[in-house]
Motif scaffolding. Structure first.
Motif, PDB file in Angstrom:
ATOM      1  N   THR A 132       2.733   8.105   4.984  1.00  0.00           N
ATOM      2  CA  THR A 132       1.544   8.958   4.857  1.00  0.00           C
ATOM      3  C   THR A 132       0.646   8.260   3.863  1.00  0.00           C
ATOM      4  OG1 THR A 132       2.739  10.198   3.192  1.00  0.00           O
ATOM      5  CG2 THR A 132       2.622  11.173   5.386  1.00  0.00           C
ATOM      6  N   PHE A 133      -0.598   8.678   3.796  1.00  0.00           N
ATOM      7  CA  PHE A 133      -1.531   7.849   3.047  1.00  0.00           C
ATOM      8  C   PHE A 133      -2.197   8.540   1.867  1.00  0.00           C
ATOM      9  CE2 PHE A 133      -0.998   6.175   7.326  1.00  0.00           C
ATOM     10  CZ  PHE A 133      -0.514   4.917   7.016  1.00  0.00           C
ATOM     11  N   GLY A 134      -1.526   9.536   1.314  1.00  0.00           N
ATOM     12  CA  GLY A 134      -2.055  10.170   0.112  1.00  0.00           C
ATOM     13  C   GLY A 134      -1.783   9.288  -1.103  1.00  0.00           C
ATOM     14  N   TRP A 135      -2.846   8.883  -1.749  1.00  0.00           N
ATOM     15  CA  TRP A 135      -2.745   7.947  -2.881  1.00  0.00           C
ATOM     16  C   TRP A 135      -2.133   8.633  -4.099  1.00  0.00           C
ATOM     17  CZ3 TRP A 135      -3.545   2.797  -3.056  1.00  0.00           C
ATOM     18  CH2 TRP A 135      -3.645   2.195  -4.317  1.00  0.00           C
ATOM     19  N   VAL A 136      -1.095   8.033  -4.678  1.00  0.00           N
ATOM     20  CA  VAL A 136      -0.507   8.627  -5.882  1.00  0.00           C
ATOM     21  C   VAL A 136      -0.487   7.655  -7.051  1.00  0.00           C
ATOM     22  CG1 VAL A 136       0.936  10.270  -4.626  1.00  0.00           C
ATOM     23  CG2 VAL A 136       1.843   7.996  -5.184  1.00  0.00           C
ATOM     24  N   GLY A 179       8.068   6.110  -0.211  1.00  0.00           N
ATOM     25  CA  GLY A 179       7.201   5.560  -1.250  1.00  0.00           C
ATOM     26  C   GLY A 179       8.008   4.825  -2.305  1.00  0.00           C
ATOM     27  N   ASN A 185       5.137   6.250  -7.911  1.00  0.00           N
ATOM     28  CA  ASN A 185       6.417   5.808  -7.338  1.00  0.00           C
ATOM     29  C   ASN A 185       7.143   4.844  -8.262  1.00  0.00           C
ATOM     30  OD1 ASN A 185       6.401   7.259  -4.920  1.00  0.00           O
ATOM     31  ND2 ASN A 185       4.974   5.776  -4.014  1.00  0.00           N
ATOM     32  N   THR A 224       1.630   5.394  -2.219  1.00  0.00           N
ATOM     33  CA  THR A 224       1.330   6.631  -1.486  1.00  0.00           C
ATOM     34  C   THR A 224       2.478   7.618  -1.604  1.00  0.00           C
ATOM     35  OG1 THR A 224       2.350   5.883   0.555  1.00  0.00           O
ATOM     36  CG2 THR A 224       0.025   5.340   0.237  1.00  0.00           C
ATOM     37  N   ASP A 225       2.218   8.826  -1.108  1.00  0.00           N
ATOM     38  CA  ASP A 225       3.237   9.875  -1.171  1.00  0.00           C
ATOM     39  C   ASP A 225       4.134   9.877   0.070  1.00  0.00           C
ATOM     40  OD1 ASP A 225       1.387  10.614   0.658  1.00  0.00           O
ATOM     41  OD2 ASP A 225       0.848  12.526  -0.270  1.00  0.00           O
ATOM     42  N   SER A 226       4.360   8.718   0.683  1.00  0.00           N
ATOM     43  CA  SER A 226       5.175   8.651   1.898  1.00  0.00           C
ATOM     44  C   SER A 226       6.595   9.159   1.638  1.00  0.00           C
ATOM     45  CB  SER A 226       5.264   7.206   2.392  1.00  0.00           C
ATOM     46  OG  SER A 226       3.989   6.703   2.643  1.00  0.00           O
ATOM     47  N   TYR A 271       0.830  -1.206   0.000  1.00  0.00           N
ATOM     48  CA  TYR A 271       0.000   0.000   0.000  1.00  0.00           C
ATOM     49  C   TYR A 271       0.867   1.260   0.000  1.00  0.00           C
ATOM     50  CZ  TYR A 271      -3.556   3.361   1.319  1.00  0.00           C
ATOM     51  OH  TYR A 271      -4.381   4.458   1.340  1.00  0.00           O
ATOM     52  N   LEU A 272       1.899   1.252   0.837  1.00  0.00           N
ATOM     53  CA  LEU A 272       2.779   2.434   0.900  1.00  0.00           C
ATOM     54  C   LEU A 272       3.397   2.761  -0.449  1.00  0.00           C
ATOM     55  CD1 LEU A 272       4.923   2.289   4.157  1.00  0.00           C
ATOM     56  CD2 LEU A 272       2.934   3.704   3.656  1.00  0.00           C
TER      57      LEU A 272
END
Lengths: 300, 300
Positions: free
Chosen positions: B56-60, B271, B64, B49-51, B45-46
């Protein structure tokens, strides 16, 4: 099992009298040459850990010490600069022991119980479960580093030896279960059933019937876990603080430290210290080590 | 089969007794579910995301992965893995097979020689890395020693040469694991039917033809096991690179495992680090899953 048996010689050569045979001479020469190849790095480590630094930097790495000294050993053990502090490797050696003993004990006990359940109390989905467990042995641990770092933080175990014990326990169960499962699979189930009819319970059967004959596989499992956990670097580097680092991480810090003169002799002494426990186990119980190695790869 | 048939009388004690095996297994099931598969899902999942420095959990979406394949260092790491992996597997198998065949000729002191060939496997990759790092160091190691013997023009500076450094990783890794491959092949050789060999010998087959036509084809399972074990070790290689070259000179010996670690924990691109870990997992799964599948099925 695929233990390497002696005297099953494949070549069906008839035994000849000990006549001189040039092919045999070449054969033994080759084997000796390879012995040198494998022993060379060990020789380099031992010899250079016993000589003053000046002899190494003067190009004498392969020579025996001119001036025998144990100062590098003393320095590596108790006074060398490891990271920021000049503590030597001793505290880290202690960390490794404190980490290895509980992790090995717990993962072996759990593995034995799991193997017992999986083979003698089978249930639907047992083999799928075992497959999932086995796959877990082979995943690249990079895949679990990020969540594990968070989880250890949540559990209050971040940067501590108990945290490392926990991590090694978690990722050691797969192999210990594999060993005991394959071993118990060959154990006569009739004995278990007979004991059941006599009214023996789950733990009684395990304790009285399976455990007494589990010596060899327990040794294999303990040696495997000990070697793996002692030699681990990735988890140690990821989840320890300065005061909880295991030996491998400390050794790497000692060698990579860029301050001051590179004390090669101290590095070699430290490397031997890090290698000694597993090497001793290998020398004392090599047979079991090889069995563990093979059972982890060749079908058990 | 377990006592499910007798459990018609559903007393609490009986129910507990029937559930006991599953109860014993449950900690392991929970551990594997959370720390292996849960963590895999989390990292997966990570990777979408924009980790950065923390999860963090903002979907991108696939961003990545797109970035990952544009990063030069990842490209280098993958290329290095291919070079390292292929050479490592091929050389280990060739050397392991050669040693196994040599040792299978009714050798005196076979057990002793085997012990010498296999001991590096008991060492930590960090120890191996330290030993080879200084042995291959042109300033004090092989180059300096040979020059000291009078061969002034001798050069061996691979470890400091960005084009050649990856081969030093191969050298050290082969040294560590080839003995293990030898043991696997030796076990395979000992399993071969000696009647067949005798028959072929009576028919006048040369030793070479004997091995090429009869012995080596029968070692296929051992080759398979060796390939799987070595390939998965190559993909996971981390410690050795860290100890031997630290990924350098520059990025010359970076591998996916070192890339993942540095992007995640020192460059704060979590990410992208997670995405690289996912790719490592997929590659290993592609090798391990079919292997485990066939091993587990055969056992039934």
């Amino acid at each position: 099992m695929t233990a390497i048996s002696e005297n099953t010689a494949a070549a069906a050569e008839p035994r000849r009298a000990s006549a001189f045979n040039p092919a045999r001479v070449v054969l033994y020469a080759l084997l000796a040459l390879f012995c040198i190849y494998y022993l060379l790095p060990l020789y380099v480590m031992v010899v250079n850990s016993l000589k003053p630094l000046s002899e190494i930097t003067a190009g004498g790495m392969m020579a025996l010490p001119g001036d025998w000294t144990i100062a590098p050993w003393q320095s590596a053990w108790s006074s060398a600069q490891v990271g920021v502090e000049a503590t030597g490797l001793r505290p880290y050696f202690v960390n490794s022991i404190l980490m290895v003993v509980p992790a090995v004990a717990l993962s072996t006990i759990l593995g034995a119980l799991n193997g017992y359940v999986l083979t003698k109390w089978p249930f639907r989905g047992a083999s799928i479960l075992f497959g999932l467990l086995l796959f877990g042995c082979f995943i690249p641990f990079q895949m679990v580093l990020i969540p594990m770092a968070r989880m250890l933080g949540l559990m209050g175990l971040a940067g501590s030896v108990p945290g490392l014990i926990f991590v090694h326990l978690v990722y050691g169960i797969g192999f210990s279960t594999l060993y005991f499962r394959n071993y118990y699979a060959a154990f006569p189930t009739e004995l278990v059933r007979a004991a059941q009819i006599d009214g023996a319970g789950f733990f009684t059967i395990f304790w009285r019937i399976l455990l007494p004959s589990s010596g060899p596989i327990a040794v294999v499992c303990i040696i495997w876990q000990f070697t793996n956990i002692w030699n681990d670097f990735l988890f140690g580097a990821s989840f320890s603080d300065f005061d909880s680092q295991p030996m491998t991480v400390a050794l790497n810090n000692l060698v990579q430290s860029s301050t001051g003169v590179k004390e090669y002799n101290v590095h070699f002494a430290g490397a031997i210290m890090a290698a000694l426990p597993t090497l001793l186990v290998y020398i004392v119980a090599g047979r079991f080590f090889v069995r563990g190695l093979m059972a982890g790869s060749v079908k058990g | 089969m377990p006592s499910s048939a007798t459990a018609t009388r559903p007393g609490l004690a009986d129910r507990l007794r029937d559930a006991l095996p599953k109860l014993v297994l449950s900690p392991t099931v929970a551990i594997v579910a959370i720390f292996v598969y849960g963590f895999i899902a989390f990292t997966l999942y990570l990777s979408f995301t924009d980790s950065r420095i923390l999860p963090t959990f903002g979907w991108v979406g696939w961003q990545n992965y797109e970035n990952l394949f544009r990063i030069r260092a990842w490209d280098t790491a993958v290329n290095n893995l291919i070079v390292f992996g292929v050479l490592y597997i091929v050389v280990c198998c060739a050397l392991g097979l050669l040693l196994a065949i040599l040792l299978d000729q009714r050798i005196r002191a076979e057990g002793f020689i085997r012990t010498i060939y296999l001991y590096p496997m008991a060492l930590s990759f960090i120890v191996t890395g330290v030993a080879w790092k200084w042995f291959l160091d042109p300033g004090i190691g092989l180059e300096a020693v040979v020059r000291g013997w009078g061969f002034e023009s001798f050069t061996f500076g691979w470890i400091k040469d960005s084009d050649m450094a990856i081969y030093t990783i191969v050298i050290a890794a082969v040294w560590q694991t080839s003995g293990f491959v030898m043991a696997m092949f030796l076990a395979g050789l000992r399993g071969i039917d000696s009647e067949m060999m005798k028959a072929a010998q009576i028919d006048g087959a040369s030793t070479f033809a004997l091995y090429r036509r009869i012995v080596i084809p029968q070692l296929r399972p051992a080759f398979m096991s060796a390939f799987v074990v070595l390939a998965h070790m190559a993909i996971k290689s981390y410690d050795l690179v860290i100890a031997l070259t630290g990924g350098g000179p520059g990025t010359a010996t970076e591998l996916p495992a070192t890339f993942m670690y540095s992007y995640t924990f020192t460059r704060n691109q979590m990410g992208i680090g997670a995405a690289s870990a996912v790719i490592m997992l997929m590659t290993i799964a592609a090798i391990i899953v079919p292997y485990l599948w066939s091993e587990l099925r055969e056992k039934k």
